[in-house]
Design a protein around this motif. Structure first.
Motif: not given
Length: 241
Positions: A219-220, A223, A225
């Motif tokens: 996620r860091q 991803s 995002t």
């Protein structure tokens, strides 16, 4: 001679799993919050975004939007801290009826049957994790209050460029410290899920700890995002040139 505090059924795999859990949590935290300085992850991108945000804030006469954005994050801190207390209350209640809880967990076919003393240690680990998370959330809330004071004290435009940049960087750094504390509290939730794996055995505990690190790392740094935030951060840097 003092009696041993370690349960009689505490095995070497259990000890190794516990230290692996600590290594995963502490190692990930140190790398993310201390050692990782290059802009390769969400947290590092957002440090740059916050600096640009604070520069825009100082240029604005009306700062209602900025205060609303800060207030939204403070509400998130309050929510997580309150939820943390509810979880702690549930865990303390379970410790009060530890014999019944031990029987319920022990009767699960997927759980490893342990002594009551060992089960209490596992429950106390969860209590310690959520207590740590509560302190992180409340410290983040305090730091956001400090950020509000810094934003409120910022002079109205026009502000000379050297003073504007220095002030914006200071406020952004204070906000980053608050976000770091908030991230630490939220990280405690993830690793509490990993600690639950200990109920299923030391090998599952180790696997869950590693899985949490993999999920957080993805996620860091890998991803969708992260890609979106990186594009925005790059655009902000180009617009500054």
């Amino acid at each position: 001679m003092f009696p041993s505090l370690a349960p009689s059924d505490l095995s070497l795999p259990d000890i190794a799993a516990f230290f692996w859990f600590l290594l995963c949590w502490i190692g990930f935290t140190v790398i993310q919050d201390r050692l990782l300085t290059a802009r390769v992850a969400v947290n590092q991108h957002l440090k740059l975004v916050r600096r640009h945000w604070m520069r825009r804030m100082i240029d604005r006469d009306n700062r209602i939007m900025d205060s609303q954005l800060i207030g939204h994050t403070m509400h998130s801190c309050t929510f997580f801290a309150s939820t943390n207390m509810l979880v702690l209350a549930g865990l303390v209640g379970a410790l009060g009826a530890v014999e019944h809880a031990h029987d319920v967990i022990g009767n699960l076919t997927i759980a490893v049957r342990t002594s009551r003393e060992f089960f209490e240690l596992k429950m106390l680990l969860l209590v310690a994790i959520f207590t740590f998370g509560f302190f992180k959330f409340t410290w983040a809330l305090r730091q956001y209050n400090y950020c509000c004071a810094l934003i409120g004290s910022a002079p109205l435009p026009p502000v000379p460029e050297p003073e504007r940049s220095a002030m914006a960087d200071t406020i952004a750094e204070a906000m980053t410290l608050a976000v770091t504390a908030l991230n630490g509290g939220m990280r405690a939730y993830y690793f509490a899920m990993a600690a639950l794996g200990w109920m299923l055995g030391p090998w599952v505990f180790m696997l869950c700890s590693a899985a949490v690190v993999i999920v957080l790392t993805r996620r860091q740094g890998f991803s969708a995002t992260e890609k979106v935030i990186r594009v925005q951060a790059d655009a902000l840097e180009k617009s500054r040139l």
